[in-house]
Design an enzyme around this catalytic site. Structure first.
Site, mmCIF file in Angstrom:
data_model
loop_
_atom_site.group_PDB
_atom_site.id
_atom_site.type_symbol
_atom_site.label_atom_id
_atom_site.label_comp_id
_atom_site.label_asym_id
_atom_site.label_seq_id
_atom_site.Cartn_x
_atom_site.Cartn_y
_atom_site.Cartn_z
ATOM 1 N N TYR B 160 -3.672 16.493 2.161
ATOM 2 C CA TYR B 160 -2.398 15.775 2.169
ATOM 3 C C TYR B 160 -1.300 16.466 1.374
ATOM 4 C CZ TYR B 160 -3.370 11.778 5.018
ATOM 5 O OH TYR B 160 -3.614 10.989 6.090
ATOM 6 N N GLU B 246 -32.968 8.953 6.500
ATOM 7 C CA GLU B 246 -31.832 9.416 7.304
ATOM 8 C C GLU B 246 -30.791 8.323 7.461
ATOM 9 O OE1 GLU B 246 -32.794 10.754 11.284
ATOM 10 O OE2 GLU B 246 -30.709 10.614 11.907
ATOM 11 N N ASP B 298 -35.363 9.932 12.022
ATOM 12 C CA ASP B 298 -35.608 9.518 13.408
ATOM 13 C C ASP B 298 -36.521 10.521 14.092
ATOM 14 O OD1 ASP B 298 -33.977 7.374 13.186
ATOM 15 O OD2 ASP B 298 -32.265 8.262 14.234
#
Lengths: 672, 417
Positions: B160, B246, B298
Site C-alpha cells: 500500500y 492441514e 487430506d
C-alpha cells in the site's frame, strides 16, 4: 373458427360424439394439423419468433431459388406493421368500443389505480429530490400501459426475389400441402423440414385467417402467375381463392410472396436484424434490401446489404447414400424406387463408394442365399436385414465432399470484411470429413476489431449456409471457442479484444440437436475437433500478424514506456542516498564509505546531485538504448516498414492494348 | 469388560467401527513415550548436515539471518553502485538470482530443495524488465526505511505504500522475495512479515515478545503464530509429539475435544498451504523441543504437497530452505490405504479429477516422494483407485470419530510413514 372452414364442421361433430361414449376411436392427423399443433418444432413458438421464422424461411427460399438458376440473388424483404383498426378493416370487422370495461383483463380496478398513482407520485418525489441534489437523473421508463392478451400486433411480410419462379399449375401444391417439397433428395439444403413458406401460411391461418398471396414468373415466360390461397389444415390440401395469369411487362422472373401474420417486432427486432446481417456475411454475392415500415416514421428501418462479389458457390449436387448411413427403412425405399433390376446393379449404382468388384465381394459375404443376379423384388425381409447388418459392419471408403457446396474461404472472408470491417481477419477452409456416412466441411473465420462488434467473443454460427441464432450456449462452436481454444497463446485477449468467430458447417445432414434445429450438439467428436482445428488455424494466421503489430507498437512506445518508470527508479535511489548522506553527517565514522562513495554522498548532501540529475542521466541512457534498438529493428525488418494502405483498382473494360511475346513454350502477354 | 465401561462414560457411541480395537489410553501413551524418546535420541545423535558439509557439483545459494544494520549496509552499497552507474550514463541493472524451477535442486542428503546460483540481469533500459527493476529499486528503498526506523510491516503494508507502481500485491511480494535473495538474507531479516495465518494449541508454553503464553489456556481457537519468529522464545513442553493438521475444521475438532489432554501433544495448522511464519515456528519447535512431527492431511495429491512444503520447502522460498524446513515429518493420515482399512463408505470418497490425477502422477516423479517407499506406495494406490477423501470424510461415523477412534488407533498401531 370462421365459416370458411365448413368442411371441418362435420368432422368436428363426429369427433365429439365418441368422447361421450368414452370409447377410444382411432383418429388420423394430417401433417398440416400436426405442425399446427406443434408449431414450436418449426420455430413458431410465439408471435415474435414466428415473425422471425417467417422472414428467414422466405429469405432462404429466395436464395435457393436464385442459386438454382445460377442467378446472383437479389432479395427484397419488407415487414409492414398493421394497426389493429386497419387489420380489422382488412378482414371486414368493424371496430368495437369497449362497453363493459370490467370484462377485460387489463381493466384497472379502483384499488389498483390508487396504488399505481401513489407509486408514481413517490417515484416523482425521489426524482425531484435527486435532481435537487444534483444527481444524475435516471430516465424512468414511461409506465407502459398494461398489454392485454387481445392486444396483438400484425405484420405483412413481403419477400421478393429474382429466382426461378414456380410453374403456374404447381403453385397451389407448393404452398398448400405440408411435407411436399422439391428438397427431399440427399443433398445439402438450406431448409429444415421442407416446411418453409407453408408453415408461415399455417401460422397466418392460425393468427389472422388471411390467405397468402403469390406472384411468380419463370424465365422467358410471357405471363405472371398470381395466386391467392390458404390451406385446409385438416385435409392438408390447398384452398385456392384466385389463380390467374397476369401480364408480365418487365419480363421479371422470380417470386413475390405476401403473408399477413401476428408477430412482435419490438422483441424480435434485433434477432431479425442479426439474422439479416449474418446472412449477408455468409452470402456476400447476394443483395438484400430489408425494410420495416410502420405508421410511426421514427421506427422505420431500411438496410441495404450490398453485393460484394460475383462468385457464387456451386449448386450442391444431389448425391447417393453412403452404405454406412442407411437404415433398414431407407434400403426398402431405395429398392422400391430404383430402376435397377438385380442386386449387383443396385449396390453398384444406388450407393456411393461401392464399385462393381466391391459389390461382388459384398454379395459373397452376405451368404449363400444371395447372388449378384438375384432380382431385387425377391429379397425377403430377413435378407434385407442381412444387407443392413453388413452395411453396418463392413468397411467403406469415406464419402468425398464433392456433393457439398461450402461458402468458400474467399466468400466468407469477403462477407466478414463487408459486414464487420475488422482490423484483421483470417479464414480457413477444412477438407471434407465424415460423420455417420455424411460428409461435412467446416470453414472458419476469426476477426479482430470492427464495426458494431462487442468486446469479447462474438460467435457467428452457420449450418448449410444459414445463420443459427438461438440456443447458442450448448452449440459445438460456442463450447469450442469458450473452452478449448487458448486465446492468450495466440496473443488474443479473450475479454478485451473484439473477436469475431465465424464457423460454417455444411453437410448433407447436419446433426442438429433439439426440436428447433437451432444448434449442433457438442458430443460429436469428429465435428468438435474439426471446428477446433479450423479456429486454431485462423488463430495461427492471426498470431503472426498480431505479433508483428505488437512489435511495431513496441517500437513506437518503447521510449515512452521506459521513460514512464524513470521517476520511480531515480526517486527510490535518491531517497536512499539522501538518508545515507544525512546519517553520514551525524555519524562520526567518516570512513564507512570509500572515496568515490563519500564524494557522491557529499554532493548529494550539498544538493549538487539531485533527483533531477539522476533522472536526466537515466533519460539520456534510455534515449541511447532506444536509438540502438530502433536501428537494430530497422536493419532486421527492412526500412520500408511503413503502414500500407489497401487500394482497389478497377479493371478497365475498354479495349486492352496488349503485346504478346511468343516463344516456343509460352506466351508472355503485356498489358499497357 | 472394564475398559469398555470406562469408555462409555466418555461417549455413548460404543458401536463406532474399530472402536473395540482400541487399547486403554495408558497403553497407547506408553507406546508414544517409547517412540518419542527413541526418535529424540536418534535425531540428537545425528548432526544436522549443512550445504557446506556436502561437496555438491555446483554452488548453491543460501541465505542467512542478517542483523538490521548489515541489511542496511548491503542495501546502501547496492544503491551506491547503482547511483554511480546512472551518473556515468550507463543506466543500471540488478543482478537477481533466478528462482525458476530449472534453478532448483533437491538434495537427498539434506532432504530439502536448494537454489542453484544461476542469476539473471534485470536492466532498466529494457522493455521487458523496466517495470521489475523500477519496483525492485522502490522496494529496496522501502526496506531501507524499515532498517533505519527499526520497525516491522506486513507485506500488505508494503504494497500500500505505492499501489500505483506495484499494481497488485503479487508483484510487490515476488520482488520482495527477489530482494531478500539478492541481499542474501531471510525475508524476516527485511522486517517484512506476512499476516498471521497459522494457529497452535496444546501442551506448549512460549514467550511472545516477552509475554508468556500457555497454549493450553488459549480457548478453542488457540494462539495465532506470531508472524515474526524473533519474538518467540523460551519454549517449554511436556508433549510427546507435534500434530500437524492441514485443515482448520479438523484442527477445531481436536482443539474442542481437548485431544492434547488425552494424549499430550501440540497441534498446529496453517489452514492449507503453510506460510513462512508457521514453517519457521514448526522448525523452531522441532529444534528446541526435539519432538516427532506427525501430519494429518487430506488423502489427495495436495495433502501430500502441503506435507512436502513443510518437509522440504517450496520452490518459491528455496533460497531459505535451511531455515524453513522441518525434516522427518511422518505421514499419519489420511492415507489412501486408510480409505479401505477404515471402511470409509463410497459416498464420502470423491473421484479424482483429471487435474488431480496429473498432479498425483507428477508427484510420483518428485524426489522427496521417491525417497520414501511407503509414500510411493500410497500415492500409487491413490492414482490407481482414482479416489480421494478429505479428513472430514471420517465424520461419516460421527463428528468425533477423528478424535475418539481414528487418531488413537493410528497412534496405538504406530501407523505412520
Amino acid at each position: 373458427m370462421d365459416s370458411s372452414e365448413s368442411p371441418t364442421e362435420t368432422k368436428k361433430t363426429k369427433s365429439k360424439t365418441p368422447r361421450k361414449n368414452k370409447e377410444t376411436v382411432l383418429k388420423q392427423k394430417s401433417p398440416a394439423e400436426f405442425f399446427a399443433e406443434n408449431k414450436n418444432i418449426a420455430g413458431f413458438d410465439n408471435p415474435g419468433k414466428s415473425l422471425y421464422t417467417t422472414v428467414r424461411e422466405l429469405v432462404e427460399n429466395s436464395l435457393d431459388s436464385a442459386e438454382s438458376i445460377s442467378e446472383l440473388p437479389v432479395v427484397e424483404i419488407t415487414i409492414e406493421e398493421i394497426k389493429k383498426s386497419k387489420f380489422n378493416s382488412m378482414i371486414g370487422l368493424i371496430d368495437c368500443e369497449r362497453v363493459d370495461a370490467e370484462l377485460y383483463d387489463d381493466y384497472e380496478t379502483e384499488k389498483a389505480r390508487e396504488k399505481r398513482l401513489a407509486k408514481e407520485a413517490r417515484a416523482q418525489e425521489i426524482q425531484a429530490k435527486n435532481a435537487a441534489l444534483g444527481k444524475k437523473v435516471k430516465e424512468t421508463p414511461a409506465s407502459k400501459g398494461i398489454r392485454g392478451r387481445g392486444e396483438a400486433s400484425f405484420y405483412r411480410v413481403i419477400c421478393k426475389d429474382n429466382g426461378k419462379g414456380m410453374p403456374h399449375d404447381d403453385i397451389p401444391n407448393m404452398f398448400g400441402r405440408v411435407l411436399s417439397g422439391t428438397k427431399y433428395g440427399l443433398k445439402q439444403t438450406r431448409g429444415k423440414f421442407g416446411l418453409g413458406a407453408k408453415m408461415a401460411l399455417i401460422w397466418s391461418k392460425m393468427s389472422t385467417g388471411l390467405p397468402i398471396e403469390i406472384s411468380s414468373s419463370m424465365r422467358n415466360q410471357s405471363y405472371m402467375s398470381f395466386c391467392r390461397l390458404d390451406i385446409d389444415i385438416h385435409k392438408n390440401i390447398p384452398h385456392v381463392h384466385v389463380n390467374e395469369k397476369r401480364e408480365n411487362k418487365e419480363r421479371w422472373h422470380g417470386a413475390e410472396i405476401q403473408v399477413v401474420i401476428e408477430g412482435n417486432w419490438t422483441t424480435y427486432r434485433s434477432k431479425i436484424l442479426h439474422y439479416m446481417r449474418q446472412m449477408a456475411v455468409i452470402t456476400p454475392y447476394a443483395q438484400f434490401l430489408f425494410k420495416f415500415v410502420s405508421d410511426a416514421p421514427e421506427k422505420n428501418v431500411t438496410i441495404r446489404f450490398s453485393r460484394r462479389t460475383d462468385v457464387m458457390p456451386p449448386v450442391p449436387l444431389e448425391t447417393k447414400h453412403h452404405p454406412s448411413s442407411v437404415d433398414l427403412l431407407l434400403i426398402k425405399r431405395l429398392i422400391a424406387e430404383t430402376s435397377k433390376q438385380n442386386l449387383l446393379q443396385f449396390l453398384q449404382h444406388e450407393f456411393v463408394n461401392i464399385s462393381k468388384s466391391h459389390a461382388e465381394r459384398l454379395i459373397g459375404e452376405m451368404g449363400p442365399d444371395f447372388s449378384p443376379k438375384m432380382a431385387l423384388k425377391s429379397l425377403t425381409p430377413q435378407q434385407l436385414v442381412r444387407i443392413h447388418q453388413l452395411f453396418r459392419q463392413a468397411k467403406f471408403d469415406d464419402p468425398n465432399g464433392h456433393c457439398l457446396s461450402p461458402a468458400g474461404e474467399y466468400n466468407l472472408r469477403l462477407g466478414i470484411i463487408k459486414e464487420l470491417h475488422p482490423d484483421m481477419v483470417a479464414t480457413y477452409s477444412g477438407s471434407a470429413q465424415v460423420f455417420e456416412g455424411h460428409p461435412f466441411i467446416v470453414e472458419a473465420g476469426v476477426s479482430i476489431g470492427g464495426k458494431n462488434v462487442k468486446q469479447g467473443l462474438n460467435i457467428f454460427r452457420f449450418a448449410n449456409r444459414i445463420p443459427l441464432l438461438f440456443e447458442q450456449g450448448a452449440d459445438v462452436v460456442t463450447r469450442t471457442a469458450l473452452k478449448r481454444i487458448n486465446w492468450s497463446s495466440y496473443k488474443i485477449n479473450q475479454l478485451q479484444d473484439k473477436i469475431g468467430i465465424f464457423v460454417s458447417i455444411v453437410s448433407t445432414k447436419i446433426p442438429f440437436k433439439g426440436t428447433g434445429k437451432e444448434y449442433i450438439g457438442d458430443d460429436i467428436t469428429e465435428i468438435a475437433s474439426a471446428v477446433k482445428y479450423s479456429i486454431q488455424q485462423c488463430c495461427v494466421q492471426l498470431k503472426s500478424k498480431i505479433v508483428k503489430k505488437m512489435q511495431a507498437r513496441e517500437q513506437q512506445e518503447r521510449k515512452r514506456n521506459l521513460s514512464k518508470y524513470i521517476p520511480d527508479a531515480t526517486g527510490a535511489v535518491y531517497n536512499v542516498l539522501k538518508d545515507m548522506a544525512e546519517t553520514q553527517l551525524h555519524a562520526s565514522k567518516k570512513f564507512r564509505y570509500g572515496d568515490d562513495d563519500g564524494e557522491l554522498l557529499r554532493k548529494v548532501y550539498e544538493n549538487l546531485i539531485t533527483k533531477e540529475t539522476l533522472s536526466e542521466k537515466l533519460a539520456k541512457h534510455v534515449e541511447q538504448v532506444d536509438y540502438e534498438m530502433a536501428l537494430e529493428y530497422a536493419t532486421q525488418s527492412g526500412v520500408s516498414e511503413e503502414p500500407r494502405e489497401t487500394i482497389y483498382i478497377k479493371p478497365l473494360e475498354t479495349e486492352n492494348k496488349i503485346i504478346d511475346l511468343h516463344s516456343p513454350f509460352f506466351v508472355f502477354r503485356m498489358f499497357h | 469388560m472394564a475398559e469398555s465401561s470406562k469408555k462409555r462414560r466418555r461417549t455413548n457411541t460404543d458401536d463406532l467401527p474399530f472402536k473395540n480395537k482400541l487399547k486403554p489410553d495408558s497403553t497407547i501413551l506408553q507406546t508414544l513415550k517409547d517412540f518419542s524418546t527413541s526418535s529424540s535420541s536418534s535425531s540428537s545423535s545425528s548432526k544436522t548436515l549443512t550445504l557446506q558439509d556436502l561437496s555438491l557439483p555446483f554452488s548453491c545459494r543460501e541465505v542467512s539471518d542478517l542483523s538490521l544494520s548489515s541489511v542496511q549496509s548491503n542495501i546502501e552499497s547496492l544503491v551506491l553502485r547503482i547511483a554511480h552507474s546512472i551518473l556515468s550514463g550507463n543506466g543500471f541493472a540488478f543482478d537477481v538470482p533466478s528462482r525458476a524451477a530449472t534453478n532448483q535442486f533437491y538434495v537427498p542428503e539434506l532432504d530439502r530443495i536448494v537454489l542453484k546460483d544461476k542469476s539473471s540481469l534485470r536492466p532498466f533500459a529494457n522493455i521487458s524488465t523496466v517495470r521489475k527493476s523500477a519496483i525492485t529499486a522502490r522496494i529496496l528503498q522501502l526496506v531501507h526505511q524499515l532498517c533505519i526506523k527499526g520497525i516491522h510491516v506486513t507485506k500488505r503494508d508494503l504494497f500500500y505504500t505505492d499501489v500505483k507502481l506495484f499494481q497488485d500485491q503479487i508483484q510487490s511480494d515476488t520482488v520482495l522475495d527477489d530482494v531478500s535473495c539478492m541481499l542474501g538474507c531471510t525475508r524476516s531479516s527485511l522486517n517484512v512479515v506476512a499476516a498471521e495465518k497459522g494457529v497452535v494449541v496444546g501442551r506448549l508454553i512460549f514467550s511472545d515478545n516477552g509475554d508468556m503464553i500457555d497454549c493450553t489456556k488459549m480457548g478453542m481457537g488457540g494462539k495465532a503464530i506470531p508472524p515474526n519468529i524473533d519474538r518467540v522464545g523460551d519454549m517449554q513442553s511436556d508433549a510427546l509429539f507435534i500434530l500437524l493438521v492441514e485443515k482448520d475444521a479438523a484442527y477445531m475438532r481436536l482443539a474442542e475435544d481437548r485431544f492434547y489432554n488425552r494424549f499430550p501433544c501440540i497441534i498446529v495448522t496453517a489452514k492449507g498451504q503453510p506460510d513462512v511464519a508457521t514453517r519457521l515456528f514448526l522448525k523452531k519447535m522441532k529444534m528446541e523441543l526435539n519432538l516427532p512431527v506427525l501430519a494429518l492431511v487430506d488423502s489427495d495429491p495436495y495433502g501430500l504437497k502441503i506435507l512436502s512444503v513443510y518437509g522440504c520447502g517450496s520452490k518459491n522460498m528455496s533460497y531459505d530452505s535451511a531455515n524453513l524446513t522441518t525434516p522427518d515429518i511422518k505421514w499419519l493420515g489420511v492415507r489412501p490405504s486408510d480409505l479401505d482399512k477404515y471402511k470409509i463408505p463410497e459416498q464420502c470418497r470423491l473421484p479424482m479429477t483429471e487435474q488431480d490425477i496429473k498432479t498425483g502422477k507428477d508427484m510420483l516423479e518428485e524426489d522427496f516422494v521417491k525417497k520414501n517407499p511407503g509414500w510411493v506406495e500410497e500415492l500409487t494406490l491413490m492414482v490407481k483407485t482414482k479416489q480421494k477423501a478429505e479428513i472430514q470424510a471420517l465424520s461419516t461415523f460421527g463428528f468425533q470419530y477423528l478424535s475418539e477412534v481414528y487418531l488413537p488407533l493410528k497412534l496405538q498401531q504406530k501407523d505412520w510413514l
